[in-house]
Design an enzyme around this catalytic site. Structure first.
Site, PDB file in Angstrom:
ATOM      1  N   ASP A  43       0.835  -1.199   0.000  1.00  0.00           N
ATOM      2  CA  ASP A  43       0.000   0.000   0.000  1.00  0.00           C
ATOM      3  C   ASP A  43       0.873   1.254   0.000  1.00  0.00           C
ATOM      4  O   ASP A  43       1.984   1.235   0.536  1.00  0.00           O
ATOM      5  CB  ASP A  43      -0.886   0.030   1.250  1.00  0.00           C
ATOM      6  CG  ASP A  43      -1.968  -1.040   1.213  1.00  0.00           C
ATOM      7  OD1 ASP A  43      -2.230  -1.576   0.130  1.00  0.00           O
ATOM      8  OD2 ASP A  43      -2.548  -1.322   2.288  1.00  0.00           O
TER       9      ASP A  43
ATOM     10  N   TYR B 122       5.120  -9.001   8.647  1.00  0.00           N
ATOM     11  CA  TYR B 122       4.752  -7.592   8.748  1.00  0.00           C
ATOM     12  C   TYR B 122       4.786  -7.145  10.207  1.00  0.00           C
ATOM     13  O   TYR B 122       4.511  -7.924  11.120  1.00  0.00           O
ATOM     14  CB  TYR B 122       3.324  -7.360   8.241  1.00  0.00           C
ATOM     15  CG  TYR B 122       3.125  -7.596   6.769  1.00  0.00           C
ATOM     16  CD1 TYR B 122       3.323  -6.573   5.847  1.00  0.00           C
ATOM     17  CD2 TYR B 122       2.699  -8.839   6.299  1.00  0.00           C
ATOM     18  CE1 TYR B 122       3.106  -6.783   4.495  1.00  0.00           C
ATOM     19  CE2 TYR B 122       2.489  -9.059   4.946  1.00  0.00           C
ATOM     20  CZ  TYR B 122       2.694  -8.025   4.046  1.00  0.00           C
ATOM     21  OH  TYR B 122       2.491  -8.236   2.710  1.00  0.00           O
TER      22      TYR B 122
ATOM     23  N   ASP C 275      -8.104   0.893   7.474  1.00  0.00           N
ATOM     24  CA  ASP C 275      -6.935   1.507   8.113  1.00  0.00           C
ATOM     25  C   ASP C 275      -7.312   2.925   8.524  1.00  0.00           C
ATOM     26  O   ASP C 275      -8.394   3.426   8.181  1.00  0.00           O
ATOM     27  CB  ASP C 275      -5.697   1.465   7.205  1.00  0.00           C
ATOM     28  CG  ASP C 275      -5.854   2.264   5.922  1.00  0.00           C
ATOM     29  OD1 ASP C 275      -6.752   3.137   5.855  1.00  0.00           O
ATOM     30  OD2 ASP C 275      -5.086   2.024   4.975  1.00  0.00           O
TER      31      ASP C 275
ATOM     32  N   ARG D 173      -4.597  -5.190   6.796  1.00  0.00           N
ATOM     33  CA  ARG D 173      -5.679  -4.267   7.157  1.00  0.00           C
ATOM     34  C   ARG D 173      -6.929  -5.039   7.566  1.00  0.00           C
ATOM     35  O   ARG D 173      -7.588  -4.712   8.553  1.00  0.00           O
ATOM     36  CB  ARG D 173      -6.006  -3.352   5.970  1.00  0.00           C
ATOM     37  CG  ARG D 173      -5.009  -2.253   5.744  1.00  0.00           C
ATOM     38  CD  ARG D 173      -5.374  -1.401   4.563  1.00  0.00           C
ATOM     39  NE  ARG D 173      -5.240  -2.140   3.307  1.00  0.00           N
ATOM     40  CZ  ARG D 173      -6.139  -2.128   2.336  1.00  0.00           C
ATOM     41  NH1 ARG D 173      -7.266  -1.458   2.492  1.00  0.00           N
ATOM     42  NH2 ARG D 173      -5.919  -2.772   1.217  1.00  0.00           N
TER      43      ARG D 173
END
Length: 299
Positions: free
Chosen positions: A40, A68, A82, A174
């Site tokens: 993203d 992550y 988000d 997300r």
């Protein structure tokens, strides 16, 4: 000789993965540039960039897992899942730490996940994110993913946690944050995201665009990893010269003749006198099980 290899970029916030590709094209003076594993725009971290012949590998990188580090903010839900999105709901009923940890742990394993509308997935030839920006919501089928582990760490805010997530390819962090928030009963959204590892590449071996800008071409070229590193999890096969030529010419090479016995569907790295030259796959053929090249990287 054509410039070729894998660059491990530390993607900056505020740029799309495609923006990064365009910048690398200029820095390396080549049009043959791709990437694997879109990040993203607001996310940072490991983005493997494929240069030259390495760009051929993009379609074959299907099984790479990721790590992550994500910020989870509890007590809100947003349209993008988000904190950059429009807030839909808010709640002050934040559960205690023990419950949050238990909920996070409950997502470890094989689970089904519905991709978010704000994603690059295509439906009917259109990206979901483009539809979402026009206010259109479409049904998305849940897809199987795997969460190998979630390490949950508190922050100085009772409604925020740092999650280190080791997951399969295709996982939307997300959505994971939103699902955790929903199970906590208060809602949740992702407030930060850093990809620390993608396949065999980690953040500590990455380079920033600013660092690349400050280098000369020779220094940039030295940063490129061999394309075979993209497939470091696959077994190696060293066919004799006769069988190497057969495979390079597009023919299957029978396992019983080269002394291997991999199951059908196995992908392998093929090596010859000049090193790694192709990605092969095991299939069933008229005379038995054989390996056939599915992508040639070295002519």
């Amino acid at each position: 000789m054509e410039l070729s290899g894998v660059l491990i970029l530390n993607k900056p916030a505020g740029m799309t993965s495609h923006d990064c590709v365009n910048k690398i094209r200029r820095l390396y003076n080549t049009k043959k540039v791709g990437h694997t594993g879109t990040l993203d725009p607001d996310a940072t971290g490991v983005l493997p960039i494929l240069i030259g012949r390495a760009a051929k590998a993009a379609d074959f990188l299907s099984a790479e897992d990721k790590v992550y580090r994500a910020g989870l903010k509890l007590g809100i839900t947003t349209d993008t899942e988000d904190t950059s999105g429009q807030i839909l709901t808010q709640s002050d009923d934040i559960p205690p730490e023990a419950k949050v940890r238990a909920v996070c742990d409950s997502f470890v394993g094989d689970i089904m996940q519905v991709p978010p509308m704000y994603s690059a997935l295509k439906v009917g030839g259109q990206k979901l994110v483009d539809l979402a920006r026009r206010g259109i919501t479409v049904e998305r089928e849940a897809r199987p993913i795997k969460i190998f582990s979630i390490d949950t760490v508190t922050t100085d805010k009772a409604d925020e946690y740092i999650l280190t997530v080791h997951c399969s390819k295709g996982t939307y962090i997300r959505t994971l944050c939103a699902d955790i928030g929903a199970k906590c009963g208060c809602g949740g959204a992702m407030c930060s995201l850093v990809r620390e590892r993608s396949g065999g590449f980690s953040l500590d071996e990455s380079v920033t665009l600013d660092e690349l800008e400050a280098m000369d071409m020779l220094e940039r070229e030295k940063l490129l990893r061999p394309v075979e590193k993209l497939f470091s999890n696959l077994p190696k096969v060293y066919p004799a010269p006769f069988f190497e030529k057969l495979s390079r010419d597009g023919n299957e090479i029978y396992q019983k003749k080269i002394g291997t016995d991999f199951p059908t569907g196995t992908r392998v790295r093929l090596y010859g006198k000049g090193g790694f030259y192709a990605l092969g796959e095991v299939g069933d053929y008229p005379d038995g099980s054989a390996i056939k090249v599915i992508k040639l990287f070295l002519l």
